[in-house]
Scaffold this motif. Sequence first.
Motif, PDB file in Angstrom:
ATOM      1  N   ARG A  29       4.344 -11.750   9.081  1.00  0.00           N
ATOM      2  CA  ARG A  29       5.060 -11.620  10.369  1.00  0.00           C
ATOM      3  C   ARG A  29       4.575 -12.620  11.413  1.00  0.00           C
ATOM      4  NH1 ARG A  29       2.579  -7.124   9.047  1.00  0.00           N
ATOM      5  NH2 ARG A  29       0.691  -6.451  10.124  1.00  0.00           N
TER       6      ARG A  29
ATOM      7  N   TYR B  11      -0.733  -2.769  -9.239  1.00  0.00           N
ATOM      8  CA  TYR B  11      -1.891  -1.960  -8.828  1.00  0.00           C
ATOM      9  C   TYR B  11      -2.073  -0.812  -9.826  1.00  0.00           C
ATOM     10  CZ  TYR B  11      -1.406  -4.010  -4.066  1.00  0.00           C
ATOM     11  OH  TYR B  11      -1.315  -4.842  -2.973  1.00  0.00           O
TER      12      TYR B  11
ATOM     13  N   ASN C 159      -6.516  -2.438  -0.674  1.00  0.00           N
ATOM     14  CA  ASN C 159      -5.290  -3.215  -0.500  1.00  0.00           C
ATOM     15  C   ASN C 159      -5.139  -3.828   0.890  1.00  0.00           C
ATOM     16  OD1 ASN C 159      -2.151  -3.631  -0.685  1.00  0.00           O
ATOM     17  ND2 ASN C 159      -2.433  -2.142   0.966  1.00  0.00           N
ATOM     18  N   ALA C 160      -5.696  -3.174   1.932  1.00  0.00           N
ATOM     19  CA  ALA C 160      -5.426  -3.614   3.307  1.00  0.00           C
ATOM     20  C   ALA C 160      -5.763  -5.088   3.480  1.00  0.00           C
ATOM     21  CB  ALA C 160      -6.240  -2.776   4.294  1.00  0.00           C
TER      22      ALA C 160
ATOM     23  N   VAL D 158       5.727 -10.831  -2.621  1.00  0.00           N
ATOM     24  CA  VAL D 158       6.426  -9.565  -2.351  1.00  0.00           C
ATOM     25  C   VAL D 158       6.964  -9.593  -0.917  1.00  0.00           C
ATOM     26  CG1 VAL D 158       6.132  -7.060  -2.197  1.00  0.00           C
ATOM     27  CG2 VAL D 158       4.929  -8.336  -3.965  1.00  0.00           C
TER      28      VAL D 158
ATOM     29  N   TYR E 144      -6.344 -17.490   5.160  1.00  0.00           N
ATOM     30  CA  TYR E 144      -5.902 -16.474   4.194  1.00  0.00           C
ATOM     31  C   TYR E 144      -6.419 -16.791   2.777  1.00  0.00           C
ATOM     32  CZ  TYR E 144      -2.918 -13.353   1.496  1.00  0.00           C
ATOM     33  OH  TYR E 144      -2.469 -12.386   0.625  1.00  0.00           O
TER      34      TYR E 144
ATOM     35  N   THR F 179       7.267  -8.285   2.245  1.00  0.00           N
ATOM     36  CA  THR F 179       6.684  -7.288   3.154  1.00  0.00           C
ATOM     37  C   THR F 179       6.577  -7.955   4.526  1.00  0.00           C
ATOM     38  OG1 THR F 179       4.408  -8.014   2.835  1.00  0.00           O
ATOM     39  CG2 THR F 179       5.232  -6.340   1.294  1.00  0.00           C
ATOM     40  N   ASP F 180       5.897  -7.278   5.438  1.00  0.00           N
ATOM     41  CA  ASP F 180       5.708  -7.827   6.780  1.00  0.00           C
ATOM     42  C   ASP F 180       4.420  -8.648   6.903  1.00  0.00           C
ATOM     43  OD1 ASP F 180       7.655  -7.573   8.533  1.00  0.00           O
ATOM     44  OD2 ASP F 180       6.868  -5.820   9.611  1.00  0.00           O
ATOM     45  N   LEU F 181       3.770  -8.930   5.776  1.00  0.00           N
ATOM     46  CA  LEU F 181       2.469  -9.617   5.818  1.00  0.00           C
ATOM     47  C   LEU F 181       2.542 -10.941   6.587  1.00  0.00           C
ATOM     48  CD1 LEU F 181      -0.497  -9.587   4.712  1.00  0.00           C
ATOM     49  CD2 LEU F 181       0.349 -10.911   2.769  1.00  0.00           C
TER      50      LEU F 181
ATOM     51  N   VAL G  18      -4.673  -8.975   6.002  1.00  0.00           N
ATOM     52  CA  VAL G  18      -3.925  -9.609   7.093  1.00  0.00           C
ATOM     53  C   VAL G  18      -3.782 -11.113   6.877  1.00  0.00           C
ATOM     54  CG1 VAL G  18      -4.445  -8.020   8.996  1.00  0.00           C
ATOM     55  CG2 VAL G  18      -6.097  -9.799   8.433  1.00  0.00           C
TER      56      VAL G  18
ATOM     57  N   VAL H 176      -7.448  -6.007  -4.092  1.00  0.00           N
ATOM     58  CA  VAL H 176      -6.218  -6.791  -4.013  1.00  0.00           C
ATOM     59  C   VAL H 176      -6.576  -8.177  -3.468  1.00  0.00           C
ATOM     60  CG1 VAL H 176      -3.920  -6.966  -3.020  1.00  0.00           C
ATOM     61  CG2 VAL H 176      -4.837  -4.717  -3.700  1.00  0.00           C
TER      62      VAL H 176
ATOM     63  N   ASP I 115     -10.383   1.481  10.230  1.00  0.00           N
ATOM     64  CA  ASP I 115     -10.088   0.202  10.882  1.00  0.00           C
ATOM     65  C   ASP I 115     -11.073  -0.832  10.368  1.00  0.00           C
ATOM     66  OD1 ASP I 115      -9.633  -1.989  12.376  1.00  0.00           O
ATOM     67  OD2 ASP I 115      -9.883  -1.030  14.335  1.00  0.00           O
ATOM     68  N   MET I 116     -10.591  -1.752   9.581  1.00  0.00           N
ATOM     69  CA  MET I 116     -11.482  -2.704   8.907  1.00  0.00           C
ATOM     70  C   MET I 116     -11.880  -3.878   9.796  1.00  0.00           C
ATOM     71  SD  MET I 116      -9.774  -2.295   5.168  1.00  0.00           S
ATOM     72  CE  MET I 116     -10.632  -3.653   4.402  1.00  0.00           C
TER      73      MET I 116
ATOM     74  N   GLY J  81       0.832  -1.208   0.000  1.00  0.00           N
ATOM     75  CA  GLY J  81       0.000   0.000   0.000  1.00  0.00           C
ATOM     76  C   GLY J  81       0.860   1.248   0.000  1.00  0.00           C
TER      77      GLY J  81
HETATM   78  N1  LIG Z   1       3.101  -9.610   0.251  1.00  0.00           N
HETATM   79  C1  LIG Z   1       2.701 -10.507  -0.620  1.00  0.00           C
HETATM   80  O1  LIG Z   1       3.478 -11.378  -1.075  1.00  0.00           O
HETATM   81  C2  LIG Z   1       1.278 -10.496  -1.128  1.00  0.00           C
HETATM   82  C3  LIG Z   1       0.925 -11.402  -2.152  1.00  0.00           C
HETATM   83  C4  LIG Z   1      -0.391 -11.393  -2.623  1.00  0.00           C
HETATM   84  C5  LIG Z   1      -1.312 -10.502  -2.099  1.00  0.00           C
HETATM   85  N2  LIG Z   1      -0.923  -9.647  -1.106  1.00  0.00           N
HETATM   86  C6  LIG Z   1      -1.956  -8.726  -0.575  1.00  0.00           C
HETATM   87  O2  LIG Z   1      -1.457  -7.406  -0.606  1.00  0.00           O
HETATM   88  C7  LIG Z   1      -2.112  -6.623   0.413  1.00  0.00           C
HETATM   89  C8  LIG Z   1      -1.076  -5.817   1.189  1.00  0.00           C
HETATM   90  O3  LIG Z   1      -0.228  -6.718   1.869  1.00  0.00           O
HETATM   91  P1  LIG Z   1       1.270  -6.363   2.303  1.00  0.00           P
HETATM   92  O4  LIG Z   1       2.101  -7.510   1.870  1.00  0.00           O
HETATM   93  O5  LIG Z   1       1.651  -5.005   1.896  1.00  0.00           O
HETATM   94  O6  LIG Z   1       1.118  -6.468   3.908  1.00  0.00           O
HETATM   95  P2  LIG Z   1       1.562  -5.473   5.089  1.00  0.00           P
HETATM   96  O7  LIG Z   1       2.915  -4.943   4.837  1.00  0.00           O
HETATM   97  O8  LIG Z   1       1.316  -6.262   6.340  1.00  0.00           O
HETATM   98  O9  LIG Z   1       0.523  -4.270   4.985  1.00  0.00           O
HETATM   99  C9  LIG Z   1      -0.829  -4.468   5.277  1.00  0.00           C
HETATM  100  C10 LIG Z   1      -1.550  -3.134   5.370  1.00  0.00           C
HETATM  101  O10 LIG Z   1      -2.915  -3.412   5.706  1.00  0.00           O
HETATM  102  C11 LIG Z   1      -3.280  -2.625   6.830  1.00  0.00           C
HETATM  103  N3  LIG Z   1      -4.249  -3.298   7.703  1.00  0.00           N
HETATM  104  C12 LIG Z   1      -4.129  -4.471   8.349  1.00  0.00           C
HETATM  105  N4  LIG Z   1      -5.216  -4.715   9.093  1.00  0.00           N
HETATM  106  C13 LIG Z   1      -6.035  -3.660   8.929  1.00  0.00           C
HETATM  107  C14 LIG Z   1      -7.310  -3.302   9.464  1.00  0.00           C
HETATM  108  N5  LIG Z   1      -7.947  -4.077  10.355  1.00  0.00           N
HETATM  109  N6  LIG Z   1      -7.870  -2.129   9.080  1.00  0.00           N
HETATM  110  C15 LIG Z   1      -7.237  -1.311   8.215  1.00  0.00           C
HETATM  111  N7  LIG Z   1      -6.028  -1.576   7.694  1.00  0.00           N
HETATM  112  C16 LIG Z   1      -5.433  -2.741   8.045  1.00  0.00           C
HETATM  113  C17 LIG Z   1      -1.980  -2.416   7.593  1.00  0.00           C
HETATM  114  O11 LIG Z   1      -2.137  -1.262   8.412  1.00  0.00           O
HETATM  115  P3  LIG Z   1      -1.549  -1.168   9.907  1.00  0.00           P
HETATM  116  O12 LIG Z   1      -0.280  -0.419   9.741  1.00  0.00           O
HETATM  117  O13 LIG Z   1      -2.580  -0.399  10.634  1.00  0.00           O
HETATM  118  O14 LIG Z   1      -1.370  -2.557  10.422  1.00  0.00           O
HETATM  119  C18 LIG Z   1      -0.990  -2.234   6.463  1.00  0.00           C
HETATM  120  O15 LIG Z   1      -0.972  -0.904   6.018  1.00  0.00           O
HETATM  121  C19 LIG Z   1      -2.903  -7.612   1.268  1.00  0.00           C
HETATM  122  O16 LIG Z   1      -4.261  -7.579   0.889  1.00  0.00           O
HETATM  123  C20 LIG Z   1      -2.289  -8.957   0.896  1.00  0.00           C
HETATM  124  O17 LIG Z   1      -3.185 -10.012   1.071  1.00  0.00           O
HETATM  125  C21 LIG Z   1       0.336  -9.613  -0.614  1.00  0.00           C
END
Ligand SMILES: NC(=O)c1ccc[n+]([C@@H]2O[C@H](COP(=O)([O-])OP(=O)(O)OC[C@H]3O[C@@H](n4cnc5c(N)ncnc54)[C@H](OP(=O)(O)O)[C@@H]3O)[C@@H](O)[C@H]2O)c1
Length: 322
Positions: free
Chosen positions: A253, A284, A118-119, A247, A210, A249-251, A121, A169, A88-89, A39
């Motif tokens: 974690r 995106y 995009n948000a 990608v 997930y 990221t911290d997803l 977890v 996303v 806050d989702m 994001g």
């Molecule tokens: N990374 C990958 O390899 C990958 C692959 C395919 C799809 N995706 C998708 O890409 C998207 C972004 O993931 P990312 O890898 O960038 O993860 P990330 O670094 O963990 O970022 C997630 C974002 O979502 C927000 N978020 C989490 N819970 C929330 C809630 N309850 N309400 C509002 N915002 C919330 C977080 O905000 P806070 O700072 O408040 O926690 C953060 O800004 C996700 O939908 C994920 O499923 C990622």
Amino acid sequence: MVFLNARRLRDKIWPEPLPPPASFDGQTVLVTGATAGLGLAAAVHFATLGARVIMTTRSFSRGVSAKDHVEQRAGIIGKGRTHLMELDMNRYSSCMSFVNELKQTEVCQNGLDVAVLNAGVINVNFMQSPEGWEQTIQVNTLSTTLLGLLLLQWMKQPGRDTKPHLVFVTSRDHLDPDITTWADWSNQDGILRHFSDEKRWPVGQLDPNYANSKLLLTYAVEEICKRAAGPNGSVDVIVNTVCPGLVSTDLAREVAKTSTLMQLLVSVYQGVLGKSADYGARFYVTAARTSEDEHGKYIQSMFTDDEYRRYAIILPTPHTQD
Ligand SMILES: NC(=O)c1ccc[n+]([C@@H]2O[C@H](COP(=O)([O-])OP(=O)(O)OC[C@H]3O[C@@H](n4cnc5c(N)ncnc54)[C@H](OP(=O)(O)O)[C@@H]3O)[C@@H](O)[C@H]2O)c1
């Protein structure tokens, strides 16, 4: 698996191209979950390409540093063009008040051109949202769908010069769930209740809901695609799903926290096969520029359209993404 990983390596080496500078000049773009990872990287791309960017955050302190980062990276073009809003989702009330506030903001006085939902977890341990659903399902499926529906109604305003884009996303992982028992669950407690029942939470599995949450979102988007049509059958809002690929990221974690070995595995896996957030977020941008005849398409790089059709054929409902 070898095939998927080969494609992941290919994506890392040949990045998705970005459109020319100023491609989003004059446009207003919303990115949810813009404090980190994809994001945040997407907010940088859109700001650099000339858009006014609305970034959502759950914590204002985290949001302010993300906003500063975007304005710094976008340089002079991005100065004063990013806006922070709270979302806050975990709670429907936050989604609804967010959309109401968005409609009133000055930056949206001419409407919204692009919304990137995009948000998301990944949870290893069972967590329940205040709404009573398992949190992965709440955030990735239910609240994302609610936001999509509320935004769609507003974005369908007649008389616009350009077609707005609504981007969801998802993830390649939506192809993974075994859905053979879903019809039975649907006839019992319902699929959402099944996935939100703590007694059924599969302990020891890394990310139990997930892939389910992303497949359920994919089904919801099929319905939203139908609602995006105007009375004469034209497409009023172009809707797409997008997968950024693997990608770093911290997803993951929570997955990494399960053991020292897992922490090592996650970092090696992401290090070898994972793209940077900058590369992933380019998809995106691609999804935010699709043409009307691409309405409903799943934007991604891992499969050709034919390959995706072959994978998706196992899904029970017809797919409009192809
Ligand atoms: N990374 C990958 O390899 C990958 C692959 C395919 C799809 N995706 C998708 O890409 C998207 C972004 O993931 P990312 O890898 O960038 O993860 P990330 O670094 O963990 O970022 C997630 C974002 O979502 C927000 N978020 C989490 N819970 C929330 C809630 N309850 N309400 C509002 N915002 C919330 C977080 O905000 P806070 O700072 O408040 O926690 C953060 O800004 C996700 O939908 C994920 O499923 C990622």
